[in-house]
Design a protein around this motif. Structure first.
Motif, PDB file in Angstrom:
ATOM      1  N   ILE A  33       0.837  -1.202   0.000  1.00 55.35           N
ATOM      2  CA  ILE A  33       0.000   0.000   0.000  1.00 55.35           C
ATOM      3  C   ILE A  33       0.872   1.252   0.000  1.00 55.35           C
ATOM      4  O   ILE A  33       0.567   2.243  -0.680  1.00 55.35           O
ATOM      5  CB  ILE A  33      -0.945   0.012   1.213  1.00 55.35           C
ATOM      6  N   ALA A  34       1.975   1.183   0.739  1.00 57.54           N
ATOM      7  CA  ALA A  34       2.878   2.339   0.825  1.00 57.54           C
ATOM      8  C   ALA A  34       3.702   2.538  -0.446  1.00 57.54           C
ATOM      9  O   ALA A  34       4.413   3.540  -0.560  1.00 57.54           O
ATOM     10  CB  ALA A  34       3.803   2.185   2.023  1.00 57.54           C
ATOM     11  N   GLY A  35       3.614   1.610  -1.393  1.00 58.95           N
ATOM     12  CA  GLY A  35       4.276   1.834  -2.678  1.00 58.95           C
ATOM     13  C   GLY A  35       5.341   0.838  -3.064  1.00 58.95           C
ATOM     14  O   GLY A  35       5.956   0.983  -4.128  1.00 58.95           O
ATOM     15  N   ALA A  36       5.602  -0.169  -2.223  1.00 58.65           N
ATOM     16  CA  ALA A  36       6.635  -1.148  -2.562  1.00 58.65           C
ATOM     17  C   ALA A  36       6.285  -1.851  -3.869  1.00 58.65           C
ATOM     18  O   ALA A  36       5.153  -2.267  -4.086  1.00 58.65           O
ATOM     19  CB  ALA A  36       6.774  -2.179  -1.433  1.00 58.65           C
ATOM     20  N   ARG A  37       7.275  -1.981  -4.754  1.00 59.96           N
ATOM     21  CA  ARG A  37       7.061  -2.618  -6.046  1.00 59.96           C
ATOM     22  C   ARG A  37       7.456  -4.089  -5.979  1.00 59.96           C
ATOM     23  O   ARG A  37       8.417  -4.453  -5.288  1.00 59.96           O
ATOM     24  CB  ARG A  37       7.871  -1.905  -7.127  1.00 59.96           C
ATOM     25  N   LEU A  38       6.723  -4.891  -6.706  1.00 64.82           N
ATOM     26  CA  LEU A  38       6.964  -6.326  -6.732  1.00 64.82           C
ATOM     27  C   LEU A  38       7.494  -6.730  -8.102  1.00 64.82           C
ATOM     28  O   LEU A  38       7.298  -6.025  -9.088  1.00 64.82           O
ATOM     29  CB  LEU A  38       5.654  -7.079  -6.451  1.00 64.82           C
ATOM     30  N   PRO A  39       8.171  -7.888  -8.171  1.00 66.25           N
ATOM     31  CA  PRO A  39       8.658  -8.359  -9.473  1.00 66.25           C
ATOM     32  C   PRO A  39       7.492  -8.554 -10.437  1.00 66.25           C
ATOM     33  O   PRO A  39       6.355  -8.804 -10.036  1.00 66.25           O
ATOM     34  CB  PRO A  39       9.321  -9.704  -9.134  1.00 66.25           C
ATOM     35  N   ARG A  40       7.773  -8.436 -11.712  1.00 68.26           N
ATOM     36  CA  ARG A  40       6.743  -8.690 -12.710  1.00 68.26           C
ATOM     37  C   ARG A  40       6.212 -10.114 -12.554  1.00 68.26           C
ATOM     38  O   ARG A  40       6.938 -11.011 -12.176  1.00 68.26           O
ATOM     39  CB  ARG A  40       7.308  -8.528 -14.121  1.00 68.26           C
ATOM     40  N   GLY A  41       4.960 -10.313 -12.869  1.00 66.13           N
ATOM     41  CA  GLY A  41       4.412 -11.650 -12.809  1.00 66.13           C
ATOM     42  C   GLY A  41       3.277 -11.783 -11.821  1.00 66.13           C
ATOM     43  O   GLY A  41       2.784 -10.811 -11.242  1.00 66.13           O
ATOM     44  N   ARG A  42       2.880 -12.993 -11.619  1.00 68.80           N
ATOM     45  CA  ARG A  42       1.721 -13.319 -10.805  1.00 68.80           C
ATOM     46  C   ARG A  42       2.019 -13.106  -9.323  1.00 68.80           C
ATOM     47  O   ARG A  42       3.114 -13.419  -8.841  1.00 68.80           O
ATOM     48  CB  ARG A  42       1.373 -14.786 -11.056  1.00 68.80           C
ATOM     49  N   VAL A  43       1.018 -12.591  -8.601  1.00 68.71           N
ATOM     50  CA  VAL A  43       1.158 -12.326  -7.175  1.00 68.71           C
ATOM     51  C   VAL A  43       0.057 -13.065  -6.430  1.00 68.71           C
ATOM     52  O   VAL A  43      -1.103 -13.062  -6.853  1.00 68.71           O
ATOM     53  CB  VAL A  43       1.058 -10.815  -6.866  1.00 68.71           C
ATOM     54  N   LEU A  44       0.411 -13.691  -5.326  1.00 70.65           N
ATOM     55  CA  LEU A  44      -0.589 -14.296  -4.461  1.00 70.65           C
ATOM     56  C   LEU A  44      -0.726 -13.460  -3.195  1.00 70.65           C
ATOM     57  O   LEU A  44       0.275 -13.181  -2.517  1.00 70.65           O
ATOM     58  CB  LEU A  44      -0.229 -15.730  -4.094  1.00 70.65           C
ATOM     59  N   VAL A  45      -1.956 -13.050  -2.897  1.00 69.55           N
ATOM     60  CA  VAL A  45      -2.263 -12.319  -1.665  1.00 69.55           C
ATOM     61  C   VAL A  45      -2.887 -13.312  -0.691  1.00 69.55           C
ATOM     62  O   VAL A  45      -3.920 -13.931  -0.988  1.00 69.55           O
ATOM     63  CB  VAL A  45      -3.224 -11.147  -1.924  1.00 69.55           C
ATOM     64  N   ALA A  46      -2.249 -13.492   0.459  1.00 72.26           N
ATOM     65  CA  ALA A  46      -2.737 -14.429   1.473  1.00 72.26           C
ATOM     66  C   ALA A  46      -3.557 -13.662   2.509  1.00 72.26           C
ATOM     67  O   ALA A  46      -3.062 -12.726   3.141  1.00 72.26           O
ATOM     68  CB  ALA A  46      -1.564 -15.135   2.144  1.00 72.26           C
ATOM     69  N   ASP A  47      -4.813 -14.073   2.679  1.00 73.69           N
ATOM     70  CA  ASP A  47      -5.766 -13.336   3.516  1.00 73.69           C
ATOM     71  C   ASP A  47      -6.196 -14.192   4.701  1.00 73.69           C
ATOM     72  O   ASP A  47      -6.559 -15.359   4.536  1.00 73.69           O
ATOM     73  CB  ASP A  47      -6.990 -12.965   2.672  1.00 73.69           C
ATOM     74  N   TRP A  48      -6.180 -13.587   5.888  1.00 75.15           N
ATOM     75  CA  TRP A  48      -6.636 -14.272   7.095  1.00 75.15           C
ATOM     76  C   TRP A  48      -7.892 -13.623   7.676  1.00 75.15           C
ATOM     77  O   TRP A  48      -8.825 -14.301   8.075  1.00 75.15           O
ATOM     78  CB  TRP A  48      -5.521 -14.272   8.140  1.00 75.15           C
ATOM     79  N   ARG A  49      -7.953 -12.298   7.683  1.00 70.99           N
ATOM     80  CA  ARG A  49      -9.050 -11.598   8.356  1.00 70.99           C
ATOM     81  C   ARG A  49     -10.339 -11.586   7.554  1.00 70.99           C
ATOM     82  O   ARG A  49     -11.430 -11.440   8.119  1.00 70.99           O
ATOM     83  CB  ARG A  49      -8.660 -10.143   8.666  1.00 70.99           C
ATOM     84  N   GLY A  50     -10.255 -11.648   6.246  1.00 69.82           N
ATOM     85  CA  GLY A  50     -11.464 -11.554   5.442  1.00 69.82           C
ATOM     86  C   GLY A  50     -12.042 -10.156   5.432  1.00 69.82           C
ATOM     87  O   GLY A  50     -13.260  -9.975   5.313  1.00 69.82           O
ATOM     88  N   ASP A  51     -11.170  -9.140   5.529  1.00 68.38           N
ATOM     89  CA  ASP A  51     -11.643  -7.755   5.548  1.00 68.38           C
ATOM     90  C   ASP A  51     -11.246  -7.038   4.267  1.00 68.38           C
ATOM     91  O   ASP A  51     -10.926  -7.664   3.256  1.00 68.38           O
ATOM     92  CB  ASP A  51     -11.155  -7.034   6.803  1.00 68.38           C
ATOM     93  N   TRP A  52     -11.241  -5.713   4.334  1.00 70.29           N
ATOM     94  CA  TRP A  52     -10.961  -4.904   3.149  1.00 70.29           C
ATOM     95  C   TRP A  52      -9.500  -4.946   2.737  1.00 70.29           C
ATOM     96  O   TRP A  52      -9.153  -4.640   1.599  1.00 70.29           O
ATOM     97  CB  TRP A  52     -11.365  -3.449   3.396  1.00 70.29           C
ATOM     98  N   THR A  53      -8.583  -5.310   3.646  1.00 72.35           N
ATOM     99  CA  THR A  53      -7.153  -5.182   3.354  1.00 72.35           C
ATOM    100  C   THR A  53      -6.741  -6.044   2.170  1.00 72.35           C
ATOM    101  O   THR A  53      -6.155  -5.561   1.197  1.00 72.35           O
ATOM    102  CB  THR A  53      -6.312  -5.562   4.594  1.00 72.35           C
ATOM    103  N   ALA A  54      -7.023  -7.341   2.250  1.00 72.79           N
ATOM    104  CA  ALA A  54      -6.579  -8.252   1.197  1.00 72.79           C
ATOM    105  C   ALA A  54      -7.237  -7.919  -0.132  1.00 72.79           C
ATOM    106  O   ALA A  54      -6.574  -7.906  -1.184  1.00 72.79           O
ATOM    107  CB  ALA A  54      -6.881  -9.694   1.589  1.00 72.79           C
TER     108      ALA A  54
END
Length: 654
Positions: A500-521
């Motif tokens: 959210i703060a702007g960190a860039r990730l490598p090109r390609g597919r990203v997996l977001v792992a969610d535990w809370r089930g809220d707006w964050t993920a």
């Protein structure tokens, strides 16, 4: 200048002091079908704050109209005393008070013992959202219900109310008769348009005969149900036009949507992703077609918005229900021109409609006093002014500081960040969540008015506490992202906050792992998709956003679908390597592999930051130690609602 908003409005025999309306909404404050002290205190606060018209929540007109265990009922004379108390509470502060008369038909949720009762509708057509299969109303029952509306109106007249509103909105019983998809009758109440209109026309005729000239008689209706088998805009407009021409209406209250479907119900209380004044196109059509005043509701958040819709001729009065839940004093602030002082609703839906859906009395994450007026409605001055040091300028710390200062304490807030706001500063950066930042904007203005000192860029430690020697220290240091032990040495792993703060990730597919089930993920998944990544959202729940209020969740799920985010439910993160993420099914423990993943983003909740409290207790002797209080996420990571609620409670207790 709000020249139109604060002019009177005549509706039938009733006169409104201004054009600000608290429209009908369930509060979950009725008990055993009757008015409670809590409900009276809730509406008294809105009347005291200056609302022109208060429309009370739906009152069932017949035993078969009890749609939920916490419904308010108007089907027996036992209701008169309670409604009288509501009328008196409103009138004592200059507000006009109407009540809604209601039968939901097929819309039944629960009974007091948790079982499902029998529902009745125009025809035996099942509902999608609540999965109810109603019985077709026998002719005799139709007549009973029509008479029930009139009898209930007479009771409200005896109680001293100023008007009644027949609820034909959101796919409830009158709309079920109007709609050919839900009305397949072959008797006098089905088939042709006039037959389908007959039920609503007879309800208005009977109600008018009972109370016209004494009470205003109005109609609330959805001008379009946002559902291809729902009542259309044109059909609803035709009904309103014909009923007005017959002299049966003193006003029309315009809304949209239906309770019968998920997508249609999302229009009932539109979340922050919807535009302000989102229903004015529909109200304008009604305004141009009828001769009586028109009220419109639908994200009218600010007095300026209400003034604008009046100026444009969209309606004659503005339904500002959530705005008044968030700040009952809004009319008073607006009338004296102090618009900055208004605590603006941010459309989060968490503690208002969210509480209703969970069966709890409604409130507001920004103003937890709402719904708790009996306990926290009035501030009592502190018996002795004390020095209070607050560590952390997130929602918990700011709310505690504001309430404590309003009670007479001298309060200084320290925050390690450059800007106050805590996690709200991150939340507002997610797609569609910018308005959430208003929660901090409002608190900062309240802090300024309460003379709270805020010092940013300062980390509180035991040395500072010793130096300042406050009487009380409020530890509101929040939380940090939780990062569990994972076998992921070769993987690129980031926290949601970093992304959210702007960190860039490598090109390609990203997996977001969610535990809370809220707006964050969900928010991070959409953010990454907008940055060009292919995204997989793996959640431990049955679905993404499971912890969110339905209308908000639906909007976010739509965003996921539009960005083609793949959702993998019922899985927990186990590990990752350079290109594969290893998940585990939460029910079977079987492995679930997601291949071709370049990076992993963790949205696995938060861990409390408790070091300051521990440091103070270790460094200062008990005789020198100030009173110590932990609130918000540093006590236990939850949501903004709990943080602000604990801040308020502590501010009252200090």
């Amino acid at each position: 200048m709000l020249t139109r908003l604060f002019t009177p409005l005549d509706i039938g025999p009733a006169r409104l002091r201004n054009r600000i309306v608290s429209t009908g909404h369930d509060t979950v404050m009725a008990q055993d079908g009757k008015v409670t002290d809590r409900l009276v205190a809730y509406h008294r606060a809105r009347a005291r704050g200056g609302a022109g018209l208060i429309v009370l929540q739906v009152g069932g007109v017949h035993g078969s109209a009890r749609y939920t265990s916490h419904a308010l009922m108007a089907d027996t004379d036992a209701c008169v005393e309670g409604y009288g108390r509501l009328a008196e509470a409103g009138h004592a502060h200059g507000a006009t008070v109407f009540a809604q008369l209601f039968h939901g038909g097929a819309e039944v949720m629960d009974a007091e013992d948790g079982s499902l009762g029998v529902s009745y509708s125009a025809s035996a057509v099942p509902t999608e959202r609540f999965r109810v299969f109603p019985r077709a109303m026998p002719y005799a029952l139709v007549r009973e219900v029509v008479d029930g509306f009139a009898a209930a109106a007479l009771r409200l007249r005896a109680a001293g109310l100023d008007g009644v509103e027949i609820v034909a909105s959101h796919g409830y019983l009158p709309a079920q008769f109007l709609n050919p998809a839900t009305n397949r009758r072959t008797d006098a109440y089905g088939g042709s348009w006039q037959n389908r209109l007959r039920f609503l026309r007879e309800v208005l005729e009977a109600t008018g005969e009972a109370v016209r000239g004494h009470l205003a008689v109005g109609l609330r209706i959805s001008i379009g149900e946002a559902y291809d088998r729902g009542l259309s805009e044109d059909e609803a407009l035709r009904a309103v036009t014909e009923l007005d021409a017959a002299g049966l209406l003193d006003y029309v209250s315009v809304t949209t949507g239906t309770s019968a479907t998920l997508a249609g119900s999302d229009h009932i209380v539109p979340p922050m992703t919807r535009d302000s004044l989102c229903t004015t196109a529909q109200s304008r059509r009604v305004k141009q077609a009828v001769s009586v005043p028109v009220i419109v509701a639908g994200r009218v958040n600010q007095p300026q918005d209400a003034e604008l819709l009046l100026e444009r001729g969209d309606a004659d009065a503005a339904g500002m229900t959530r705005a008044l839940i968030c700040d009952p004093e809004l009319p008073a602030y607006a009338q004296r021109g102090d618009l900055v002082g208004i605590r603006a609703c941010i459309g989060c839906n968490q503690a208002c409609i969210g509480h209703f859906h969970s069966g709890h009395p409604i409130s507001c994450i920004q103003r937890p006093e709402t719904g708790r007026e009996e306990v926290y409605g009035l501030l009592t001055p502190a018996r002795r002014a004390r020095e209070v040091l607050v560590a952390g300028a997130g929602p918990a710390g700011l709310k505690a500081a504001v309430v404590a200062a309003q009670r007479g304490h001298r309060v200084t807030v320290y925050d390690a960040g450059r800007r106050p706001g805590g996690q709200v500063l991150l939340a507002q950066q997610l797609p569609g969540r910018a308005e959430f930042g208003g929660a901090v904007t409002n608190l900062l203005e309240e802090a300024r008015r309460a003379s709270v000192q805020i010092k940013s860029g300062v980390t509180v430690d035991a040395s500072l506490v010793r130096q300042q020697a406050p009487d009380a220290v409020v530890v509101a240091t929040g939380a940090r992202p939780h990062r569990p032990e994972l076998d992921a040495a070769e993987a690129v792993v980031r926290d949601a906050w970093e992304v959210i703060a702007g960190a860039r990730l490598p090109r390609g597919r990203v997996l977001v792992a969610d535990w809370r089930g809220d707006w964050t993920a969900i928010g991070v998944a959409v953010l990454l998709a907008e940055r060009g990544h292919r995204v997989v959202l793996a959640t431990t729940g049955y679905q993404a956003g499971e912890s969110l209020q339905q209308y908000t969740r639906d909007e976010l799920l739509r965003q996921l679908l539009s960005h083609k985010v793949e959702i993998v439910p019922l899985t927990r993160l186990y590990g990752a390597d350079a290109d594969t993420v290893y998940l585990q099914h939460v029910l079977t423990d079987e492995p679930v592999l997601v291949e071709g993943v370049a990076s992993v983003v963790l949205a696995l909740g938060h861990a409390p930051v408790t070091g300051l409290a521990e440091e103070i207790e270790a460094a200062l002797p008990e005789a020198q130690r100030p009173e110590l209080h932990l609130i918000g996420d540093c006590l236990s990571p939850r949501t903004v609602e709990e943080a602000v609620l604990e801040g308020m409670r502590l501010g009252h207790a200090l």
